[in-house]
Enzyme design. Sequence first.
Site, PDB file in Angstrom:
ATOM      1  N   HIS A  55       0.843  -1.197   0.000  1.00 30.37           N
ATOM      2  CA  HIS A  55       0.000   0.000   0.000  1.00 30.37           C
ATOM      3  C   HIS A  55       0.878   1.246   0.000  1.00 30.37           C
ATOM      4  O   HIS A  55       1.817   1.345   0.787  1.00 30.37           O
ATOM      5  CB  HIS A  55      -0.919   0.023   1.231  1.00 30.37           C
ATOM      6  CG  HIS A  55      -1.742   1.269   1.324  1.00 30.37           C
ATOM      7  ND1 HIS A  55      -2.908   1.433   0.608  1.00 30.37           N
ATOM      8  CD2 HIS A  55      -1.550   2.417   2.011  1.00 30.37           C
ATOM      9  CE1 HIS A  55      -3.403   2.633   0.855  1.00 30.37           C
ATOM     10  NE2 HIS A  55      -2.613   3.253   1.710  1.00 30.37           N
ATOM     11  N   ASP A  78     -15.246   3.390   7.958  1.00 32.12           N
ATOM     12  CA  ASP A  78     -14.189   4.271   7.461  1.00 32.12           C
ATOM     13  C   ASP A  78     -14.692   5.083   6.274  1.00 32.12           C
ATOM     14  O   ASP A  78     -14.398   6.271   6.146  1.00 32.12           O
ATOM     15  CB  ASP A  78     -12.945   3.463   7.062  1.00 32.12           C
ATOM     16  CG  ASP A  78     -11.929   4.375   6.384  1.00 32.12           C
ATOM     17  OD1 ASP A  78     -11.417   5.284   7.068  1.00 32.12           O
ATOM     18  OD2 ASP A  78     -11.688   4.224   5.177  1.00 32.12           O
ATOM     19  N   ARG A 111     -14.558  13.525   7.271  1.00 31.81           N
ATOM     20  CA  ARG A 111     -13.254  14.164   7.507  1.00 31.81           C
ATOM     21  C   ARG A 111     -12.872  15.043   6.320  1.00 31.81           C
ATOM     22  O   ARG A 111     -12.306  16.116   6.473  1.00 31.81           O
ATOM     23  CB  ARG A 111     -12.180  13.099   7.758  1.00 31.81           C
ATOM     24  CG  ARG A 111     -12.311  12.440   9.128  1.00 31.81           C
ATOM     25  CD  ARG A 111     -11.437  11.215   9.242  1.00 31.81           C
ATOM     26  NE  ARG A 111     -10.043  11.495   8.989  1.00 31.81           N
ATOM     27  CZ  ARG A 111      -9.196  10.659   8.394  1.00 31.81           C
ATOM     28  NH1 ARG A 111      -9.603   9.471   7.999  1.00 31.81           N
ATOM     29  NH2 ARG A 111      -7.951  10.999   8.211  1.00 31.81           N
ATOM     30  N   SER A 128      -7.572   4.737   9.509  1.00 36.08           N
ATOM     31  CA  SER A 128      -8.369   4.652   8.285  1.00 36.08           C
ATOM     32  C   SER A 128      -7.737   3.688   7.280  1.00 36.08           C
ATOM     33  O   SER A 128      -8.388   2.767   6.773  1.00 36.08           O
ATOM     34  CB  SER A 128      -8.490   6.066   7.688  1.00 36.08           C
ATOM     35  OG  SER A 128      -8.890   6.026   6.354  1.00 36.08           O
ATOM     36  N   LYS A 163      -8.939  -0.696   6.433  1.00 30.58           N
ATOM     37  CA  LYS A 163      -9.256  -1.288   5.123  1.00 30.58           C
ATOM     38  C   LYS A 163      -8.305  -2.434   4.808  1.00 30.58           C
ATOM     39  O   LYS A 163      -8.695  -3.469   4.282  1.00 30.58           O
ATOM     40  CB  LYS A 163      -9.174  -0.208   4.037  1.00 30.58           C
ATOM     41  CG  LYS A 163     -10.344   0.771   4.116  1.00 30.58           C
ATOM     42  CD  LYS A 163     -10.195   1.931   3.167  1.00 30.58           C
ATOM     43  CE  LYS A 163      -9.191   2.935   3.649  1.00 30.58           C
ATOM     44  NZ  LYS A 163      -9.409   4.317   3.329  1.00 30.58           N
TER      45      LYS A 163
HETATM   46  N1  URA Z   1      -6.146   7.592   2.772  1.00 30.03           N
HETATM   47  C1  URA Z   1      -7.016   6.890   3.541  1.00 30.03           C
HETATM   48  O1  URA Z   1      -7.462   5.805   3.180  1.00 30.03           O
HETATM   49  N2  URA Z   1      -7.393   7.427   4.705  1.00 30.03           N
HETATM   50  C2  URA Z   1      -6.939   8.610   5.162  1.00 30.03           C
HETATM   51  O2  URA Z   1      -7.316   9.017   6.228  1.00 30.03           O
HETATM   52  C3  URA Z   1      -6.027   9.330   4.353  1.00 30.03           C
HETATM   53  C4  URA Z   1      -5.640   8.788   3.156  1.00 30.03           C
END
Ligand code: URA
Length: 435
Positions: A82, A161, A168, A183, A187
């Site tokens: 990631h 999320d 957010r 966050s 995932k």
């Molecule tokens: N990418 C995400 O998945 N979450 C965040 O809070 C910031 C960038």
Amino acid sequence: MNICDLIYKKRNNGKLTEEEIRFAVSSYVSGGVADYQMSAMLMAMFIRGIDKAETFALTKAMVESGKVCDLSRIEGPKIDKHSTGGVGDGTSLVIAPLAACAGIIVPMMAGRSLGHTGGTLDKLESIRGFRVNISETQYKKQLQKLGVAMISQTQNLAPADKKMYALRDVTATVDSIPLIAASIMSKKIAEGADGLVLDVKTGTGAFIQKKEDCEELAKLMVEIGENCSKKMDALITDMSQPLGNCVGNALEVKQAINVLKSTGPKDFTDLVLTLTSRMLILGKVEKDIQRAKARLKKLLNSGAALEKFREIIIAQKGDPRVIDKPDKYLPKAAGKCPLAAKNAGFINSINTREIGLASVLIGAGRTKKEDKIDTGAGFVIYKKLGDYVKKNEPLARMHYNHSKNVEEAKNRFINAYSITENKGSYPPLIYSEIS
Ligand code: URA
């Protein structure tokens, strides 16, 4: 339990318990907590901060808000990569097939372009017909058969999320290290892989620019993953200039195909080899980085990784002819123009965020979730940090389809370059490792 009491507690700098955080998150997803209440909670968390225990609890609550993908029936080490996002960072397009060729199962659930940064799904969709939304059953079948799938997050993956990130985004609460860590990791944990290699970007094109902050973010994400029994590794890598030579979706796919043919740009290829070799180590497919890199180079040189990319495209209903004839089968732009240097000298710094925003202006990225991407638009970059340029020599070539915003994008790109008489010192591609 009452959400108002919990907001009050956090507002007054109290520590929330795991149970309280779970209550807030699950009630928000089920509708018992309103958007304005969760916004207030997120702002309180943003301003007061949340400690490690609260961050772990928040991540866990977000994972548990949906379904965790069960990949246990698929044999082999399941490792994903990631990146926190950058400009020209199309490494996933190469890493996924390459790692799969080396025996890693790559369950890649990727994202879309966001702000000034690109997204793997948009890049893949520049291949005609390529489907990123496939059922979970299909996804698992493909992982079993090919060892790799590159898809969009399934609907039920960490839905808390999704809702909280949307809040957010419009309440100025994105750039909090623990909120970002929770966050991203919620995932990735829900995705079901055994391990994860994180590429945390620092520099002018990164979401979090300061290296110290990136290190804090990387450490926290590694700890969250380990707390959930995931094998973790993280690198802090440079984003003070675009990676490789292309920015824009189809252009980046073409570049990825070149890297898979061992004819891609050096910085891009080096980063791919480093990140993928770490996936091999995490998956216990190789013991040391040197051997892993040698093996991966062979897979690039033999064409095996390129063939794996072709198999992914075929499995996900894309047009595989792009592999052999990218110029013919990838979307193109109708207009091209050079972006000339304002003065002679050495490229001393590049405001990479501005390059990303210039690409958004010509349609290669989006400003709103609903915006349609122009997959043919983007930049081919000729000059990077430390290069010498003559006055009026092209820094890059802009590819565009619509004349709207072209002048603004052009100026933004050219002004992003700082050109000086003397050669400066330049950042390394890889800063440090957090594991
Ligand atoms: N990418 C995400 O998945 N979450 C965040 O809070 C910031 C960038």
